[in-house]
Design an enzyme around this catalytic site. Sequence first.
Site, PDB file in Angstrom:
ATOM      1  N   PRO A  90       0.718  -1.098   0.003  1.00 38.40           N
ATOM      2  CA  PRO A  90       0.029  -0.010  -0.008  1.00 38.40           C
ATOM      3  C   PRO A  90       0.832   1.325  -0.127  1.00 38.40           C
ATOM      4  CG  PRO A  90       0.180  -0.959   2.318  1.00 38.40           C
ATOM      5  CD  PRO A  90       0.746  -1.857   1.291  1.00 38.40           C
ATOM      6  N   SER A 119      -4.031   1.345  -0.278  1.00 37.59           N
ATOM      7  CA  SER A 119      -4.109   2.228   0.822  1.00 37.59           C
ATOM      8  C   SER A 119      -5.221   3.050   1.245  1.00 37.59           C
ATOM      9  CB  SER A 119      -2.937   3.386   0.550  1.00 37.59           C
ATOM     10  OG  SER A 119      -2.850   4.307   1.647  1.00 37.59           O
ATOM     11  N   TYR A 143      -5.715   2.408   7.715  1.00 41.20           N
ATOM     12  CA  TYR A 143      -4.980   3.427   8.716  1.00 41.20           C
ATOM     13  C   TYR A 143      -6.226   3.340   9.778  1.00 41.20           C
ATOM     14  CZ  TYR A 143      -0.599   4.820   6.537  1.00 41.20           C
ATOM     15  OH  TYR A 143       0.853   4.914   6.058  1.00 41.20           O
ATOM     16  N   THR A 169      -2.284  -1.253   9.659  1.00 38.97           N
ATOM     17  CA  THR A 169      -0.838  -0.867   9.702  1.00 38.97           C
ATOM     18  C   THR A 169      -0.662  -0.516  10.934  1.00 38.97           C
ATOM     19  OG1 THR A 169      -0.830  -0.455   7.260  1.00 38.97           O
ATOM     20  CG2 THR A 169       0.712   0.848   8.786  1.00 38.97           C
ATOM     21  N   LYS A 251       0.350  -5.110   9.821  1.00 41.76           N
ATOM     22  CA  LYS A 251       1.636  -4.652   9.227  1.00 41.76           C
ATOM     23  C   LYS A 251       2.569  -3.829   9.987  1.00 41.76           C
ATOM     24  CE  LYS A 251       2.894  -2.241   4.557  1.00 41.76           C
ATOM     25  NZ  LYS A 251       3.365  -0.827   5.040  1.00 41.76           N
ATOM     26  N   HIS A 275       8.036  -0.063   7.310  1.00 37.76           N
ATOM     27  CA  HIS A 275       7.357   1.009   6.655  1.00 37.76           C
ATOM     28  C   HIS A 275       8.683   1.716   5.669  1.00 37.76           C
ATOM     29  CE1 HIS A 275       3.296   3.156   6.879  1.00 37.76           C
ATOM     30  NE2 HIS A 275       4.118   4.050   5.855  1.00 37.76           N
ATOM     31  N   SER A 305       9.895  -3.823   2.699  1.00 34.72           N
ATOM     32  CA  SER A 305      10.998  -2.877   3.028  1.00 34.72           C
ATOM     33  C   SER A 305      12.466  -3.392   2.572  1.00 34.72           C
ATOM     34  CB  SER A 305      10.999  -2.547   4.599  1.00 34.72           C
ATOM     35  OG  SER A 305      10.019  -2.288   4.934  1.00 34.72           O
ATOM     36  N   ARG A 328       8.548   0.892  -3.355  1.00 35.71           N
ATOM     37  CA  ARG A 328       8.704   2.193  -4.164  1.00 35.71           C
ATOM     38  C   ARG A 328       9.333   1.648  -5.603  1.00 35.71           C
ATOM     39  NH1 ARG A 328      11.613   3.223   1.174  1.00 35.71           N
ATOM     40  NH2 ARG A 328      10.885   5.313   1.711  1.00 35.71           N
TER      41      ARG A 328
HETATM   42  C1  FNR Z   1       4.217   3.805   1.983  1.00 33.88           C
HETATM   43  N1  FNR Z   1       4.061   2.647   2.937  1.00 33.88           N
HETATM   44  C2  FNR Z   1       2.515   2.821   3.097  1.00 33.88           C
HETATM   45  N2  FNR Z   1       2.417   1.726   4.166  1.00 33.88           N
HETATM   46  C3  FNR Z   1       0.983   1.730   4.494  1.00 33.88           C
HETATM   47  O1  FNR Z   1       0.547   0.847   5.277  1.00 33.88           O
HETATM   48  N3  FNR Z   1      -0.177   2.680   4.219  1.00 33.88           N
HETATM   49  C4  FNR Z   1       0.339   3.818   3.075  1.00 33.88           C
HETATM   50  O2  FNR Z   1      -0.436   4.543   2.760  1.00 33.88           O
HETATM   51  C5  FNR Z   1       1.596   3.650   2.898  1.00 33.88           C
HETATM   52  N4  FNR Z   1       1.964   4.822   1.914  1.00 33.88           N
HETATM   53  C6  FNR Z   1       3.537   5.019   1.521  1.00 33.88           C
HETATM   54  C7  FNR Z   1       3.831   5.860   0.648  1.00 33.88           C
HETATM   55  C8  FNR Z   1       5.064   5.878   0.052  1.00 33.88           C
HETATM   56  C9  FNR Z   1       5.456   6.769  -0.963  1.00 33.88           C
HETATM   57  C10 FNR Z   1       5.947   4.780   0.340  1.00 33.88           C
HETATM   58  C11 FNR Z   1       7.425   4.807  -0.113  1.00 33.88           C
HETATM   59  C12 FNR Z   1       5.705   3.927   1.407  1.00 33.88           C
HETATM   60  C13 FNR Z   1       4.893   1.814   3.246  1.00 33.88           C
HETATM   61  C14 FNR Z   1       4.709   0.592   2.188  1.00 33.88           C
HETATM   62  O3  FNR Z   1       3.506   0.094   2.345  1.00 33.88           O
HETATM   63  C15 FNR Z   1       5.914  -0.443   2.510  1.00 33.88           C
HETATM   64  O4  FNR Z   1       6.075  -0.749   3.650  1.00 33.88           O
HETATM   65  C16 FNR Z   1       7.346   0.157   2.012  1.00 33.88           C
HETATM   66  O5  FNR Z   1       7.169   0.952   0.648  1.00 33.88           O
HETATM   67  C17 FNR Z   1       8.242  -0.821   1.872  1.00 33.88           C
HETATM   68  O6  FNR Z   1       9.672  -0.335   1.725  1.00 33.88           O
HETATM   69  P1  FNR Z   1      10.324  -0.249   0.194  1.00 33.88           P
HETATM   70  O7  FNR Z   1      10.658  -1.372  -0.021  1.00 33.88           O
HETATM   71  O8  FNR Z   1       9.114   0.621  -0.738  1.00 33.88           O
HETATM   72  O9  FNR Z   1      11.551   0.589   0.392  1.00 33.88           O
END
Ligand code: FNR
Length: 380
Positions: A90, A119, A143, A169, A251, A275, A305, A328
């Site tokens: 998400p 999300s 959330y 989360t 999460k 996160h 992550s 990402r």
């Molecule tokens: C997130 N992540 C995140 N997690 C969640 O539970 N709800 C959310 O709305 C968001 N929004 C969000 C926005 C952006 C721009 C990022 C980069 C991350 C966390 C996401 O779900 C996840 O845990 C991470 O992105 C994992 O890390 P990497 O692998 O992207 O570096």
Amino acid sequence: DVYASGMLADDPPGYPVRYADLERKGKEALSEEAAAYVAGGAGTESTVAENRRAFDDWRIVPRMLRDVAERDLQVDLFGDEIEVPFLLAPLGVLSIVHDEGELAVARAAADRDVPMVLSSASSYTMEEVADELGETPKWFQLYWSADPDIAHSFIDRAESAEYDGIVVTLDTPLLGWRERDIEQGYLPFLDGKGVANYFSDPAFRDRLDVPPEENEGSAVMEFIDIFGDPSLTWDDLAALREETDLPLVVKGVLHPEDAERAVECGADGVIVSNHGGRQVDGAIGALSALPSVVEAVDVPVLFDSGIRGGADVVKAIALGADSVLLGRPYAYGLVIDGEAGVGSVLDDFLADLDLTLALSGHTSFDELDRSMLVDRRGPG
Ligand code: FNR
């Protein structure tokens, strides 16, 4: 096999293949504040770096001559066969990355049977995104709002829109100390379009004196005020569990005792995640937390992550994860070319993980376990 692999990959010319290029091109195409939002982490961003470093602790020992001509990328998750060993993580407020935001992501995911976790802070409503996903597995990330009516309303809507599960989360009752975002004046791009899923919600609208269409600024402030709740405890999780029959996955777990506690409260699964290093600077690299959580609980364990390529998926699953989430990388694909850009990131990722599985001597992700890895830090 529908995935063109390796030498047959057919990215349009100029599409980045390496993650470093994807990130660089993606950031170049974004405004400074949007790039800071996607790439940034908490504090000095030491945990963003540590997430990658942790993968280096483990090395794969490939095996030869084991007939890897036929491979199967499916994994079993909560009793369902999932076509690929990963889901889309998400990511909130994707309208700042691309106009079509989560709709474009959902289309690319649906084309490839890649499950998506949407999300709460989606720029399109969860009903609109569910329509795009169709039969593709879809989970809704909650959330947990300080206003319980909003949390209940989100769960009701997710059930009606036929989401397959709820991901709650736990690591974001408050936003982390994100210095890049703070320097930019904190989320200057946040507008009503960005969090349309809240603006469309009846319980959220009930809180407002005037509809969000009449005073967007104050509705955005209201969203910031109530999106999380730092007073929550494990008892609240047990109560939330009673509210829905959908699978409930937590999460953001990094400690094995938290994983045990979540399962005692009725969680059906656990996502080990920090996160993406966005919450606690100095936190343990997520992969370093995975083995002890796997040891502690009997429910499915997922991981995110730092996942950037096929070897990362192989290592996480060998360490006991049932599946992983990609974050990402797909956001940068979305920046670069909307649905097609996400599609290209997913195709490359699938080809890489399929090849890495085969070349390490395996034909399915079920076969992987810790015996295929060495800990380069040595025994003990
Ligand atoms: C997130 N992540 C995140 N997690 C969640 O539970 N709800 C959310 O709305 C968001 N929004 C969000 C926005 C952006 C721009 C990022 C980069 C991350 C966390 C996401 O779900 C996840 O845990 C991470 O992105 C994992 O890390 P990497 O692998 O992207 O570096």
